[in-house]
Design an enzyme around this catalytic site. Structure first.
Site, PDB file in Angstrom:
ATOM      1  N   ASP A 316      -3.762  22.910  36.311  1.00 31.97           N
ATOM      2  CA  ASP A 316      -2.516  22.176  36.163  1.00 31.97           C
ATOM      3  C   ASP A 316      -1.839  22.166  37.541  1.00 31.97           C
ATOM      4  O   ASP A 316      -2.346  22.749  38.517  1.00 31.97           O
ATOM      5  CB  ASP A 316      -1.635  22.823  35.077  1.00 31.97           C
ATOM      6  N   GLU A 519       9.204  19.460  30.283  1.00 34.00           N
ATOM      7  CA  GLU A 519       8.904  20.812  30.749  1.00 34.00           C
ATOM      8  C   GLU A 519      10.162  21.687  30.768  1.00 34.00           C
ATOM      9  O   GLU A 519      11.023  21.559  29.905  1.00 34.00           O
ATOM     10  CB  GLU A 519       8.186  20.721  32.116  1.00 34.00           C
TER      11      GLU A 519
HETATM   12  C1  GLC Z   1       2.351  18.865  34.662  1.00 28.92           C
HETATM   13  C2  GLC Z   1       1.953  19.199  33.248  1.00 28.92           C
HETATM   14  C3  GLC Z   1       0.655  18.591  32.827  1.00 28.92           C
HETATM   15  C4  GLC Z   1       0.395  17.286  33.564  1.00 28.92           C
HETATM   16  C5  GLC Z   1       0.292  17.597  35.045  1.00 28.92           C
HETATM   17  C6  GLC Z   1       0.126  16.316  35.872  1.00 28.92           C
HETATM   18  O1  GLC Z   1       2.966  19.958  35.265  1.00 28.92           O
HETATM   19  O2  GLC Z   1       1.921  20.572  32.890  1.00 28.92           O
HETATM   20  O3  GLC Z   1       0.719  18.399  31.409  1.00 28.92           O
HETATM   21  O4  GLC Z   1      -0.805  16.703  33.104  1.00 28.92           O
HETATM   22  O5  GLC Z   1       1.393  18.328  35.534  1.00 28.92           O
HETATM   23  O6  GLC Z   1       1.255  15.523  35.790  1.00 28.92           O
END
Ligand code: GLC
Length: 748
Positions: A316, A519
């Site tokens: 991530d 988030e």
């Molecule tokens: C974010 C998320 C993830 C996402 C990634 C790219 O922090 O946790 O779900 O796919 O970054 O945007």
């Protein structure tokens, strides 16, 4: 697409036009070895791997964000592609993948602009790759192609959970895949397979359900839809335990005992892996003191050795470097990279400022022996296999001229269906709903009555939702109502005025809930309806007129006094066509069929809450499972009955359920089937969902629906508190329950 230097820009456009889309990535007709499209993928991977340098291999494991190659500074501003930064990314670092994180769009954010941008990045990468290896481009399309202005926005996952409709989830995946592919990206970081656990968590709306089987089945269907054409890869995320932060705050620690991991958390991810997902994303958080990105147990023992997953594991955002900077597992970035790659991370997702050191660190790790060459080859083989599977060597580009036609406003009918099926009717005292379209005056009020941003929620155009001043098309709830009853619908923004006008109206529709977010910024330590919204509902109720409360939110908010509403509809985050869906339900053009995929708490403090709460010796008030509305609750404008259940079988249990529409309206009946275990050496929850289906029933119609489930769905992790033994089905008597009927099932 504008590049920094105009000359380059013209040259690029001409080159793309002349070369069109015919030439393969190798810039020539297919040759031998990896360039031979008729050779097997393993053979092509093996041949290409042999030709690659260490630097080229590490480059394939590198996924910088597109903002690192946009604008003057190549940091966070976005903007036109910057040729100097493209050169650094693809010539110096040899990156093999790029992502658009939330809100990272081309300057104009039209589908065509996306396609031009992705084609331009691809062209630059291919032209500057010694072996002409195409990049794979990832994007978060988590409720339609939500980044793109004018693309249809589907309901967020928690609303799809309320549909209990896996066929719908698959169709949404197909639709999203078409829009994503048309605009260039070939990799969708979806679906989320984390199970709903705690309404304090800012990403609750991104989950399907608190039930592992419901979440897994909807996610598996979505994977199959996303990957149906073979041109887009799905991503199972966030592996695992991300949705259970101990304190409810995003990315704080979670503590999951082995039995809870095996029996409650792993199944939903496994369902999506078993559905053939080509990639998987690790959880940013930590589980039992180990960051998921550093967990060889999760990323290799479970995922590879137990489940046989062959796809790509991507980190991530910035979560490799987080092993150094947040978790302090290493005092160097190179050390963190070694930990992550050795645990099982194949590709690192990298924000600005973190790319160069990842590449140099991992190269150093190989040279120092911290990471073996065979591990690098294993990761790169998976990445190359992904690219071959997606056809990127033969078809690295998209036809940008088609993008707007394909992606703008596509599949609105499907979005209306999804939003309609997600509407969950929780109260309808006196059957005041549906409203008549012949009413004189209907006041429509509340903060979410006329707001596309609030209907769409986070991950829409911007990471945190539609930015201020940006208009993304859609039908608000007020507009949907106005489309049905014209000027009889009165939008009244001011609460006091709304109360006053309701006194002379036939009804009031008050749309409450929460604002968009994503988030951690969407964490809520007291997930309840705001006091002013509760007061608005109270004041409207005091007029004595019919008051319909509609909640537009990504989680079941504690309602306070608004729980006394006589008519209550949970609309979730219904997306761009949500206004049409809500209006159709409220005025009876559609019969609601949604059922809660999660439990609705009475008070904000009663979290985490889920229906599989185990029985115990507790006796305090509300200490047992005590929701305002239980998992699976949902009303209809008709009435249904379950008239009988039978269950039989060995490894596959066959269940038949007699159902009937005993009311006066046609409708779709969701039929959940649960298993109960009167006696068990491992404490059994009162109910476990083992199967479900939907059936359309005309008024007065009855039928028998057949379902089945593998007996393994009843397996639990054996052993003592430490859950140290394997999973198996405990022999004995079970009850298979649907509605108020049940059938005995004896497992030997
Ligand atoms: C974010 C998320 C993830 C996402 C990634 C790219 O922090 O946790 O779900 O796919 O970054 O945007």
């Amino acid at each position: 697409m504008r590049l920094r230097s105009r000359a380059t820009h013209i040259g690029l456009a001409v080159t793309l036009t002349l070369s069109g889309l015919a030439l393969s990535a190798t810039g020539a007709s297919a040759q031998s070895g990896y360039q031979d499209p008729h050779a097997s993928i393993p053979a092509r991977v093996s041949d290409l791997l042999k030709r690659m340098t260490l630097e080229e291999k590490v480059g394939q494991m590198t996924q910088p964000a597109v903002v690192t190659m946009q604008g003057d500074e190549c940091q966070w501003s976005g903007g036109a592609l910057n040729e100097t930064c493209l050169k650094h990314t693809f010539v110096d670092l040899k990156a093999g993948s790029v992502l658009s994180g939330g809100g990272e769009t081309p300057p104009q954010n039209t589908p065509k602009d996306w396609a031009d941008m992705v084609n331009a990045v691809q062209k630059y990468a291919l032209d500057h790759s010694r072996l002409h290896i195409p990049i794979v481009y990832g994007v978060d399309a988590v409720h339609g192609h939500n980044n793109v202005l004018g693309a249809t926005k589907f309901p967020h996952q928690v609303g799809i959970g309320a549909t209990w409709d896996s066929q719908l989830s698959e169709a949404m995946g197909e639709s999203t895949s078409r829009a994503v592919k048309a605009t260039g990206p070939q990799w969708d970081f979806a679906p989320v397979e984390d199970i709903s656990r705690d309404t304090r968590w800012g990403r609750y709306y991104e989950t399907y359900s608190e039930d592992p089987y419901l979440a897994g089945s909807l996610g598996a269907a979505n994977v199959q839809g996303l990957q149906k054409t073979g041109q887009v890869a799905a991503t199972v995320k966030h592996f695992i335990g991300y949705s259970a932060p101990f304190a409810g705050h995003d990315r704080t620690e979670s503590h999951l005992d082995p039995r809870y991991i095996q029996d409650t958390f792993l199944p939903s991810y496994k369902a999506a892996v078993d559905a053939g997902a080509l990639t998987l994303m690790a959880n940013s958080g930590s589980v039992n003191g180990i960051p998921a990105h550093a967990s060889h147990y999760l990323l290799t023992d479970v995922l590879r050795r137990q489940w046989g997953f062959k796809g790509v594991v991507v980190s991530d955002w910035n979560d490799v470097q987080s092993l150094q900077t947040a978790y302090h597992l290493s005092d160097t970035y190179a050390g963190a990279a070694a930990i992550a790659v050795n645990a099982g991370v194949d590709m690192a997702m990298l924000p600005p400022g973190s790319v160069d050191d990842y590449v140099s660190g991992l190269i150093a790790d190989v040279k120092s022996g911290k990471v073996s060459k065979s591990r690098i080859d294993e990761a790169v083989s998976r990445i190359l296999t992904l690219k071959f599977k997606l056809g990127l060597f033969e078809h690295p580009y998209v036809d940008a001229s088609q993008a707007n036609g394909i992606a703008l406003g596509a599949d609105k009918d499907l979005a209306v269906r999804a939003a309609t099926e997600s509407q969950t009717l929780l109260k309808n005292d006196g059957n005041a709903l549906p409203l008549s379209t012949g009413l004189g005056k209907v006041v429509v009020t509340g903060p979410n009555a006329d707001s596309i941003p609030n209907q769409d929620g986070g991950w829409t155009i911007g990471w945190q939702g539609i930015p201020d001043g940006v208009n993304d098309p859609g039908v608000t709830i007020y507009q949907g109502i106005k489309n049905l009853i014209g000027d009889h619908a009165k939008l009244v923004a001011d609460s006091g005025d709304a109360v006053g006008q309701t006194k002379s109206a036939d009804a009031a529709i008050v749309v409450v809930g929460e604002k968009p977010g994503a988030e951690g910024t969407s964490d809520n330590e007291t997930p309840e309806l705001a006091a002013d919204q509760q007061k608005l509902v109270d004041d409207l109720q005091a007029t004595g007129k019919p008051v319909i409360v509609v909640v537009v939110a990504g989680r079941p908010l504690a309602l306070g006094s608004a729980a006394d509403a006589k008519q209550l509809l949970m609309s979730w985050l219904p997306g761009s066509e949500g206004g049409t869906a809500v209006a159709n339900v409220l005025f009876g053009k559609a019969n609601p069929s949604g059922r809660l995929p999660v439990s609705w708490p009475k008070v904000a403090g009663d979290e985490p809450m889920f229906y599989q709460q185990l029985p115990g010796t507790n006796s305090g008030p509300s200490s047992s499972y005590d929701p305002l509305f239980a998992f699976g609750t949902g009303l209809s404008y008709t009435s249904y009955a379950v008239n009988g259940v039978t269950a039989s079988g060995g490894s596959t249990v066959k269940v038949s359920v007699k159902v009937a529409n005993t009311g006066s309206r046609d409708g779709d009946m969701v039929v959940p089937v649960f298993a109960q275990q009167p006696v068990s050496r491992i404490i059994a929850p009162p109910n476990r969902l083992v199967a479900y289906t939907r059936v359309s029933l005309r008024a007065g119609q009855s039928t028998t629906v057949s379902l089945s489930f593998p007996i393994s769905r009843l397996a639990v992790t054996q052993g003592d508190i430490n859950g140290s033994s394997t999973r198996s089905v405990i022999p004995g008597l079970y009850k298979i329950v649907a509605g108020d009927k049940s059938a005995d099932l004896t497992v030997h």
